[in-house]
Design a protein around this motif. Structure first.
Motif, mmCIF file in Angstrom:
data_model
loop_
_atom_site.group_PDB
_atom_site.id
_atom_site.type_symbol
_atom_site.label_atom_id
_atom_site.label_comp_id
_atom_site.label_asym_id
_atom_site.label_seq_id
_atom_site.Cartn_x
_atom_site.Cartn_y
_atom_site.Cartn_z
ATOM 1 N N ILE A 93 0.822 -1.211 0.000
ATOM 2 C CA ILE A 93 0.000 0.000 0.000
ATOM 3 C C ILE A 93 0.858 1.264 0.000
ATOM 4 O O ILE A 93 0.335 2.376 -0.002
ATOM 5 C CB ILE A 93 -0.977 0.040 1.197
ATOM 6 N N TRP A 111 10.051 7.515 -5.626
ATOM 7 C CA TRP A 111 9.557 8.847 -5.267
ATOM 8 C C TRP A 111 8.940 9.570 -6.448
ATOM 9 O O TRP A 111 8.081 10.439 -6.267
ATOM 10 C CB TRP A 111 10.692 9.701 -4.684
ATOM 11 N N ASN A 112 9.386 9.239 -7.650
ATOM 12 C CA ASN A 112 8.939 10.032 -8.794
ATOM 13 C C ASN A 112 7.886 9.335 -9.644
ATOM 14 O O ASN A 112 7.807 9.542 -10.841
ATOM 15 C CB ASN A 112 10.136 10.450 -9.647
ATOM 16 N N LYS A 113 7.083 8.501 -8.979
ATOM 17 C CA LYS A 113 5.994 7.887 -9.726
ATOM 18 C C LYS A 113 4.667 8.212 -9.049
ATOM 19 O O LYS A 113 4.555 8.148 -7.826
ATOM 20 C CB LYS A 113 6.198 6.376 -9.795
ATOM 21 N N ARG B 34 0.784 15.719 -6.692
ATOM 22 C CA ARG B 34 1.381 14.559 -6.055
ATOM 23 C C ARG B 34 0.801 13.246 -6.616
ATOM 24 O O ARG B 34 1.541 12.301 -6.883
ATOM 25 C CB ARG B 34 1.162 14.624 -4.534
ATOM 26 N N PHE B 35 -0.520 13.193 -6.802
ATOM 27 C CA PHE B 35 -1.106 11.952 -7.311
ATOM 28 C C PHE B 35 -0.656 11.684 -8.738
ATOM 29 O O PHE B 35 -0.453 10.546 -9.141
ATOM 30 C CB PHE B 35 -2.640 12.008 -7.239
ATOM 31 N N ALA B 36 -0.491 12.757 -9.521
ATOM 32 C CA ALA B 36 -0.117 12.570 -10.919
ATOM 33 C C ALA B 36 1.358 12.233 -11.066
ATOM 34 O O ALA B 36 1.728 11.321 -11.802
ATOM 35 C CB ALA B 36 -0.460 13.826 -11.713
ATOM 36 N N LEU B 37 2.231 12.959 -10.346
ATOM 37 C CA LEU B 37 3.669 12.839 -10.621
ATOM 38 C C LEU B 37 4.446 12.098 -9.545
ATOM 39 O O LEU B 37 5.604 11.745 -9.746
ATOM 40 C CB LEU B 37 4.283 14.237 -10.793
ATOM 41 N N GLY B 38 3.862 11.911 -8.388
ATOM 42 C CA GLY B 38 4.589 11.219 -7.325
ATOM 43 C C GLY B 38 4.884 12.132 -6.151
ATOM 44 O O GLY B 38 4.649 13.334 -6.199
ATOM 45 N N ILE B 39 5.405 11.520 -5.090
ATOM 46 C CA ILE B 39 5.665 12.274 -3.859
ATOM 47 C C ILE B 39 6.945 13.099 -3.987
ATOM 48 O O ILE B 39 7.061 14.173 -3.422
ATOM 49 C CB ILE B 39 5.741 11.299 -2.660
ATOM 50 N N GLY B 40 7.897 12.596 -4.763
ATOM 51 C CA GLY B 40 9.176 13.282 -4.917
ATOM 52 C C GLY B 40 9.058 14.733 -5.351
ATOM 53 O O GLY B 40 9.615 15.623 -4.701
ATOM 54 N N PRO B 41 8.355 15.006 -6.443
ATOM 55 C CA PRO B 41 8.325 16.375 -6.959
ATOM 56 C C PRO B 41 7.773 17.409 -5.969
ATOM 57 O O PRO B 41 8.107 18.588 -6.071
ATOM 58 C CB PRO B 41 7.406 16.273 -8.181
ATOM 59 N N ASP B 109 -0.240 10.572 1.675
ATOM 60 C CA ASP B 109 1.085 10.056 2.006
ATOM 61 C C ASP B 109 1.323 8.642 1.473
ATOM 62 O O ASP B 109 2.442 8.293 1.106
ATOM 63 C CB ASP B 109 1.240 10.075 3.537
ATOM 64 N N LEU B 110 0.281 7.833 1.426
ATOM 65 C CA LEU B 110 0.455 6.450 0.970
ATOM 66 C C LEU B 110 0.861 6.410 -0.499
ATOM 67 O O LEU B 110 0.364 7.190 -1.308
ATOM 68 C CB LEU B 110 -0.860 5.674 1.108
ATOM 69 N N GLY B 111 1.746 5.468 -0.835
ATOM 70 C CA GLY B 111 2.124 5.301 -2.232
ATOM 71 C C GLY B 111 0.944 4.820 -3.063
ATOM 72 O O GLY B 111 0.799 5.167 -4.228
ATOM 73 N N HIS B 112 0.089 3.996 -2.445
ATOM 74 C CA HIS B 112 -1.081 3.464 -3.144
ATOM 75 C C HIS B 112 -2.335 3.724 -2.345
ATOM 76 O O HIS B 112 -2.894 2.824 -1.722
ATOM 77 C CB HIS B 112 -0.922 1.956 -3.355
#
Ligand code: SF4
Ligand code: SF4
Ligand code: SF4
Lengths: 259, 389
Positions: A93, A111-113, B34-41, B109-112
């Motif tokens: 998750i 991080w970049n997805k 964040r949802f579109a490009l990821g947490i990094g940016p 915060d969650l990746g998914h």
């Protein structure tokens, strides 16, 4: 019993060529900057002519008691009987608790997805796809100096001690990973203090023990606490009822006293 | 000809509403990126800092400051301290909104985020995070039930309100158990970081420490929020009730202090109090603000009986104990190769937006729901027999 595979890395033999990292990125089809291993260590140390080199490809330790697996809420990690600690992306998750739990700071995150591409955890897999067809991991296969070796864990531990005994002045007399964190499947021999290779000082008892013990107590505690609270609630209620029953008498007395 | 300007009713909202809405819009936009490009940016999180500002603030602080709900429910329903009832509804609402904020923050915060329900089907029984997840989800339901009568009353649905009220006890008890569990489990979450968390904070009794400090935080939070809402909505402040809560804080803070020092002494690590540089400083700041100051301040009747004293004392306690949450979940954790981490403004804008939404939700509820008039009811109830005489 199935064999339990492990690696052994001998820092005295590593020449910092990074071929293992290239092999890993090719084998697992990930970009060079995102290979599952990275170079750790202090590099070249000392003063000419007494130079020392300390470098190590930092792998997942494939712990025997993996903290990542203990921590993951959905059980996406699994320690296979034959050694590797594997990750099931389909369950993940993305909470990143495994990154926090791992004492070796191994799991990395995409991080970049975004949510459409899917952001996952990245970590050395022990090349399970190669193990299946009887091959050794790509990094081991590539290493030109045999600094990395692969085999059965018990055999490798014996070999490690044999190497130390044969050349006691060459090595620190310790096989890192034999007992650290309850034992790991990535063993390390070194001529410099292990901290110079970027390794943490670890206790021999697995880190996960305390937290798993607390977790085991949770349900009994919840039941006991629930019972106590119910008891208190009923007790207080009874007491108040009694008080209320006695209250009118008291009130009457008060009014009597007033008049 | 006369110029007549008709302002649209929306423009007559108080400016604070506009500020909150703007902050929410900014955060919402960032969340979409964040949802579109990821947490990094949008954040400075990295592989050494998988958890950062969001977890320390949204999760650790968010859950802690929502502990007033279960404390008041326990006091009013289980111990039946009826006079505290006027404080019950606002605290339950704060808790409900607080936990909703935590849930929304976790979705960012969650990746998914779309897989959050996997926690319900894939159970890893050794995972502290699973326990917290399940407790928080269940507790949100309990809070909704505890708060439902207020909504029903607001809509003049007397019957359902009465119905829920009749069967509330099992839910209250369940809610207190769930709260005890997850408030302390937030501490257990760090047990597995034995080798990384600084020994000033890592101890096997982390769950006990977390529960004890959650009590101080919850009590202070009720004082804080009652003081602010009484100022903003210009209604009377229940000083006599808040005074009672304030009287309990020296005990909770004192317990924390004694446990902490005894634990360090037992581990033979009292020396760390002075030898760990920045860590020692952070620790002292936390103990001075979160334990020693409230013990001193709230032991003084003068402080407990003045609105400003109560508010100031509560704010100091909150600052200290929230610093504790940041210490254990962020500042006190050693990284192997440390690239450094400071949250970016963009990253924090999401937390700010969620917080603004929470304040707005509380304000709306205070305006349109019978949140505060419970006290008048009890007053009437008390004075009724007198007039009857
Ligand atoms: S074993 Fe395979 S996955 Fe692991 S570092 Fe070596 S090449 Fe990469
Ligand atoms: S090194 Fe870390 S990621 Fe690898 S098995 Fe051990 S705990 Fe898990
Ligand atoms: S990020 Fe994925 S693998 Fe890691 S703990 Fe969370 S759910 Fe498990």
């Amino acid at each position: 019993m199935t064999k339990q595979y492990a690696y052994i890395f001998d820092a005295t033999r590593c020449i910092d060529c990074r071929a293992c990292m290239i092999a890993c990125s090719v084998e697992n089809n990930v970009e060079m900057g995102e290979s599952y291993i990275w170079l750790a260590g202090a590099g070249v140390m000392g003063e000419y002519p007494n130079l020392k080199r300390a470098s190590m490809p930092y792998h997942c330790m494939h712990c025997i008691e993996p903290d990542c697996a203990s921590a993951c809420p959905v059980g996406a990690w699994n320690k296979r009987e034959d050694g590797p600690v594997v990750y099931e992306a389909d369950k993940c998750i993305g909470c990143r608790y495994c990154m926090n739990a791992c004492p070796f700071q191994v799991p990395n995150f995409d991080w970049n997805k975004g949510v459409f591409e899917g952001a996952f955890i990245r970590k050395c897999t022990m090349c399970t796809q190669r193990l299946e067809v009887g091959q050794v991991p790509a990094c081991v296969h590539t290493c030109p100096t045999d600094a990395l070796k692969f085999g059965e864990r018990a055999d490798l531990i014996a070999e490690a001690h044999a190497r130390i005994d044969a050349n006691p002045e060459r090595y620190i007399n310790h096989v890192y990973g034999e007992f650290e964190n309850g034992g790991t499947s990535y063993l390390i021999l070194s001529h410099v203090p292990f901290s110079e290779l970027g390794l943490p000082e670890m206790p021999e008892t697995p880190v996960l023990e305390v937290s798993e013990a607390v977790m085991e107590g949770t349900i009994p505690f919840a039941l006991a606490w629930g019972t106590v609270l119910t008891g208190v609630a009923i007790g207080v209620n009874q007491m108040n009822k009694k008080k209320e029953a006695a209250a009118p008498v008291a009130a009457e007395k008060e009014t009597e006293a007033k008049s | 000809m006369k110029l007549r300007i008709n302002f649209h009713p929306a423009l007559r909202w108080p400016p604070i509403v506009w500020v909150l809405l703007t902050l929410m819009a900014i955060g919402f936009t960032v969340a979409m990126v964040r949802f579109a490009l990821g947490i990094g940016p949008i954040s400075n999180l990295n592989n050494a800092y998988g958890w950062g500002f969001w977890i320390s603030f949204d999760l650790f602080t968010g859950v802690a400051i929502s502990s007033g709900g279960f404390i008041m429910a326990g006091l009013v329903y289980i111990l039946q301290i009826k006079e505290l009832k006027p404080l019950l509804r606002p605290s339950v609402l704060t808790a409900f909104i607080g936990y909703l904020m935590v849930a929304i923050a976790l979705l960012v915060d969650l990746g998914h985020p779309e897989r959050i329900w996997y926690m319900l089907i894939y159970w890893n029984h050794t995972s502290v995070l699973l326990e917290i997840g399940i407790c928080v989800m269940s507790y949100l339901t309990v809070l909704a039930i505890e708060f439902a009568p207020v909504v029903f009353e607001g809509m003049k649905w007397e019957k359902p309100a009465h119905f829920v009220h009749k069967f509330i006890m099992p839910f209250v008890i369940f809610g207190v158990v769930l709260s005890t569990l997850h408030q302390s489990s937030l501490g257990s979450l760090l047990l597995i970081q034995m080798t990384k968390l600084h020994p000033l904070w890592w101890t096997p009794i982390l769950p006990v420490m977390f529960f004890t400090s959650a009590l101080s935080i919850g009590l202070s939070m009720i004082i804080f929020e009652s003081s602010l809402s009484s100022r903003y909505f210009k209604r009377g402040l229940e000083i006599h009730l808040l005074e009672k809560l304030a009287r309990a804080i020296p005990y909770t803070a004192g317990t924390y202090l004694v446990l902490k020092l005894a634990d360090l002494a037992f581990a033979g690590e009292l020396g760390l109090l002075f030898t760990s540089g920045t860590m020692s400083l952070l620790f002292w700041a936390e103990i001075l603000l979160g334990c020693i100051a409230p013990i001193v301040l709230f032991s003084m009747q003068k402080v407990r009986q003045s609105p400003n004293g109560l508010l100031a004392g509560a704010i100091i306690t909150l600052l200290g104990m929230i610093l504790n949450r940041f210490n254990v979940s962020w500042f006190g954790i050693a990284r192997l190769n440390d690239p450094g981490y400071a949250p970016s403004l963009v990253e924090m804008s999401i937390s700010v937006a969620i917080f603004s939404a929470g304040i707005l939700a509380f304000g709306l509820a205070a305006k349109y729901l019978p949140l505060f008039d419970a006290e008048e009811h009890t007053h009437n109830a008390v004075s009724a027999p007198a007039t009857g005489d």
